[in-house]
Design a protein around this motif. Structure first.
Motif, PDB file in Angstrom:
ATOM      1  N   GLY A  42      -7.815 -17.864   7.708  1.00  0.00           N
ATOM      2  CA  GLY A  42      -9.161 -17.492   7.299  1.00  0.00           C
ATOM      3  C   GLY A  42      -9.496 -16.094   7.779  1.00  0.00           C
ATOM      4  N   PRO A  43     -10.464 -15.433   7.150  1.00  0.00           N
ATOM      5  CA  PRO A  43     -10.848 -14.092   7.598  1.00  0.00           C
ATOM      6  C   PRO A  43     -11.316 -14.055   9.049  1.00  0.00           C
ATOM      7  N   ASP A  44     -12.046 -15.082   9.471  1.00  0.00           N
ATOM      8  CA  ASP A  44     -12.548 -15.091  10.843  1.00  0.00           C
ATOM      9  C   ASP A  44     -11.428 -15.190  11.867  1.00  0.00           C
ATOM     10  N   GLY A  45     -10.332 -15.831  11.491  1.00  0.00           N
ATOM     11  CA  GLY A  45      -9.215 -15.999  12.409  1.00  0.00           C
ATOM     12  C   GLY A  45      -8.164 -14.922  12.297  1.00  0.00           C
ATOM     13  N   THR A  46      -8.480 -13.871  11.562  1.00  0.00           N
ATOM     14  CA  THR A  46      -7.532 -12.776  11.337  1.00  0.00           C
ATOM     15  C   THR A  46      -8.150 -11.464  11.778  1.00  0.00           C
ATOM     16  N   THR A  47      -7.390 -10.643  12.452  1.00  0.00           N
ATOM     17  CA  THR A  47      -7.861  -9.318  12.858  1.00  0.00           C
ATOM     18  C   THR A  47      -7.086  -8.239  12.111  1.00  0.00           C
ATOM     19  N   ALA A  48      -7.624  -7.036  12.158  1.00  0.00           N
ATOM     20  CA  ALA A  48      -6.910  -5.901  11.565  1.00  0.00           C
ATOM     21  C   ALA A  48      -5.560  -5.708  12.248  1.00  0.00           C
ATOM     22  N   GLU A  49      -5.508  -5.958  13.553  1.00  0.00           N
ATOM     23  CA  GLU A  49      -4.249  -5.847  14.280  1.00  0.00           C
ATOM     24  C   GLU A  49      -3.227  -6.850  13.763  1.00  0.00           C
ATOM     25  N   ASP A  50      -3.686  -8.082  13.464  1.00  0.00           N
ATOM     26  CA  ASP A  50      -2.792  -9.099  12.917  1.00  0.00           C
ATOM     27  C   ASP A  50      -2.201  -8.649  11.583  1.00  0.00           C
ATOM     28  N   GLY A  56       3.939  -4.648   9.176  1.00  0.00           N
ATOM     29  CA  GLY A  56       4.919  -3.751   9.778  1.00  0.00           C
ATOM     30  C   GLY A  56       4.465  -2.313   9.844  1.00  0.00           C
ATOM     31  N   VAL A  57       3.144  -2.101  10.009  1.00  0.00           N
ATOM     32  CA  VAL A  57       2.625  -0.737  10.113  1.00  0.00           C
ATOM     33  C   VAL A  57       1.796  -0.619  11.384  1.00  0.00           C
ATOM     34  N   ALA A  58       1.565   0.608  11.798  1.00  0.00           N
ATOM     35  CA  ALA A  58       0.726   0.852  12.967  1.00  0.00           C
ATOM     36  C   ALA A  58      -0.735   0.594  12.609  1.00  0.00           C
ATOM     37  N   LEU A  59      -1.524   0.242  13.623  1.00  0.00           N
ATOM     38  CA  LEU A  59      -2.941  -0.015  13.378  1.00  0.00           C
ATOM     39  C   LEU A  59      -3.628   1.228  12.823  1.00  0.00           C
ATOM     40  N   ARG A  60      -3.235   2.402  13.288  1.00  0.00           N
ATOM     41  CA  ARG A  60      -3.841   3.629  12.769  1.00  0.00           C
ATOM     42  C   ARG A  60      -3.519   3.814  11.291  1.00  0.00           C
ATOM     43  N   THR A  61      -2.351   3.340  10.863  1.00  0.00           N
ATOM     44  CA  THR A  61      -2.013   3.397   9.437  1.00  0.00           C
ATOM     45  C   THR A  61      -2.918   2.475   8.652  1.00  0.00           C
ATOM     46  N   PHE A  62      -3.170   1.301   9.170  1.00  0.00           N
ATOM     47  CA  PHE A  62      -4.095   0.375   8.518  1.00  0.00           C
ATOM     48  C   PHE A  62      -5.441   1.052   8.289  1.00  0.00           C
ATOM     49  N   TYR A  63      -5.985   1.657   9.338  1.00  0.00           N
ATOM     50  CA  TYR A  63      -7.319   2.259   9.228  1.00  0.00           C
ATOM     51  C   TYR A  63      -7.303   3.580   8.448  1.00  0.00           C
ATOM     52  N   PHE A  66      -7.855   1.588   5.010  1.00  0.00           N
ATOM     53  CA  PHE A  66      -8.916   0.594   4.840  1.00  0.00           C
ATOM     54  C   PHE A  66      -9.918   0.656   5.987  1.00  0.00           C
ATOM     55  N   ARG A  67     -11.172   0.443   5.635  1.00  0.00           N
ATOM     56  CA  ARG A  67     -12.234   0.491   6.653  1.00  0.00           C
ATOM     57  C   ARG A  67     -12.278  -0.771   7.489  1.00  0.00           C
ATOM     58  N   ASN A  68     -11.931  -1.909   6.895  1.00  0.00           N
ATOM     59  CA  ASN A  68     -11.979  -3.185   7.611  1.00  0.00           C
ATOM     60  C   ASN A  68     -10.984  -4.155   6.998  1.00  0.00           C
ATOM     61  N   LYS A  69     -10.851  -5.314   7.596  1.00  0.00           N
ATOM     62  CA  LYS A  69      -9.821  -6.262   7.164  1.00  0.00           C
ATOM     63  C   LYS A  69     -10.085  -6.796   5.764  1.00  0.00           C
ATOM     64  N   GLN A  70     -11.356  -6.971   5.392  1.00  0.00           N
ATOM     65  CA  GLN A  70     -11.651  -7.472   4.052  1.00  0.00           C
ATOM     66  C   GLN A  70     -11.263  -6.463   2.971  1.00  0.00           C
ATOM     67  N   GLU A  71     -11.481  -5.194   3.245  1.00  0.00           N
ATOM     68  CA  GLU A  71     -11.130  -4.153   2.276  1.00  0.00           C
ATOM     69  C   GLU A  71      -9.633  -4.134   1.994  1.00  0.00           C
ATOM     70  N   ALA A  72      -8.850  -4.648   2.922  1.00  0.00           N
ATOM     71  CA  ALA A  72      -7.405  -4.577   2.781  1.00  0.00           C
ATOM     72  C   ALA A  72      -6.878  -5.345   1.573  1.00  0.00           C
ATOM     73  N   VAL A  73      -7.620  -6.323   1.079  1.00  0.00           N
ATOM     74  CA  VAL A  73      -7.111  -7.121  -0.048  1.00  0.00           C
ATOM     75  C   VAL A  73      -7.448  -6.491  -1.398  1.00  0.00           C
ATOM     76  N   ALA A  74      -8.228  -5.430  -1.410  1.00  0.00           N
ATOM     77  CA  ALA A  74      -8.666  -4.830  -2.673  1.00  0.00           C
ATOM     78  C   ALA A  74      -7.509  -4.464  -3.611  1.00  0.00           C
ATOM     79  N   PRO A  75      -6.387  -3.895  -3.117  1.00  0.00           N
ATOM     80  CA  PRO A  75      -5.304  -3.561  -4.054  1.00  0.00           C
ATOM     81  C   PRO A  75      -4.757  -4.768  -4.810  1.00  0.00           C
ATOM     82  N   LEU A  76      -4.696  -5.922  -4.150  1.00  0.00           N
ATOM     83  CA  LEU A  76      -4.222  -7.124  -4.842  1.00  0.00           C
ATOM     84  C   LEU A  76      -5.221  -7.573  -5.891  1.00  0.00           C
ATOM     85  N   LEU A  77      -6.491  -7.583  -5.534  1.00  0.00           N
ATOM     86  CA  LEU A  77      -7.514  -8.029  -6.478  1.00  0.00           C
ATOM     87  C   LEU A  77      -7.662  -7.063  -7.641  1.00  0.00           C
TER      88      LEU A  77
END
Length: 217
Positions: A42-50, A56-63, A66-77
């Motif tokens: 679930g989103p609540d049980g998941t962090t950006a670090e997770d 397989g990327v650095a946290l700085r690459t994630f940010y 993407f601004r937050n963990k929810q935004e990360a799914v936008a490319p799939l949608l």
């Protein structure tokens, strides 16, 4: 919804550069990782670090992307909307719009990627979004972007006789037909093909929402 089509390996006018292709591939890897974790924890049980660790990327690459963990799914949608707009753009001007829309919707929702991966990702994300307003906001934004992307395609197909109002109404109806169909389907365990599948529901919804529109006459 389907993942974006692979880019051409040869650069040229309108073709993303190698750097852009690598960026898109990284974003999609992160999106898949986020979807997998959201489905499991679930989103609540998941962090950006997770998500970064799973991708397989650095946290700085994630940010960086993407601004937050929810935004990360936008490319799939967003991939499914891009696919069906591409299908619609393949239609020839002068083709009856109702026919063109139904064919594009059906082809995009019954293709091999949609059936093997895309629709199952979408179902997982929509279920996770039920209790996560931020994730729902990403879904609505993706659909709004898709609706706006439809306007120039429909304008081209409809020709100069169609008014901007007619085009906008048709773009909204077509987008909502797919959105609502996917949302309804995601609440069930119906297979991604056959009766009451996303393609079946979307065509039926499209007919209901566009019935009586002058632009389709």
């Amino acid at each position: 919804m389907r993942s974006p089509r692979p880019y051409s390996l040869q650069a040229g006018p309108g073709v993303p550069s190698l750097t852009e292709r690598r960026k898109a591939a990284t974003q999609l890897d992160i999106a898949r990782a986020a979807c997998e974790l959201f489905a499991t924890h679930g989103p609540d049980g998941t962090t950006a670090e997770d998500i970064a660790h799973r991708a397989g990327v650095a946290l700085r690459t994630f940010y960086r992307y993407f601004r937050n963990k929810q935004e990360a799914v936008a490319p799939l949608l967003a991939g499914g909307g891009a696919e069906w707009r591409n299908r619609l753009a393949e239609e020839s001007p002068g083709t009856p719009l109702a026919e063109a829309l139904e064919r594009a919707v059906t082809r995009s929702l019954t293709g091999p990627v949609a059936l093997s991966e895309g629709l199952n990702w979408t179902r997982s994300l929509l279920r996770a979004a039920e209790d996560d307003p931020a994730l729902r906001a990403v879904w609505y934004r993706v659909n709004q972007d898709s609706e706006e992307g439809l306007v120039p395609i429909l304008t081209h197909l409809a020709g100069p006789a169609a008014s901007p109002l007619q085009i906008r109404l048709l773009a909204a109806a077509a987008t909502d037909a797919i959105r609502v169909s996917l949302e309804v389907w995601s609440t069930t365990d119906t297979p991604p093909s056959g009766p009451d599948s996303p393609a079946d529901l979307a065509v039926r919804s499209l007919r209901e929402l566009t019935r009586g529109m002058a632009i389709l006459a």
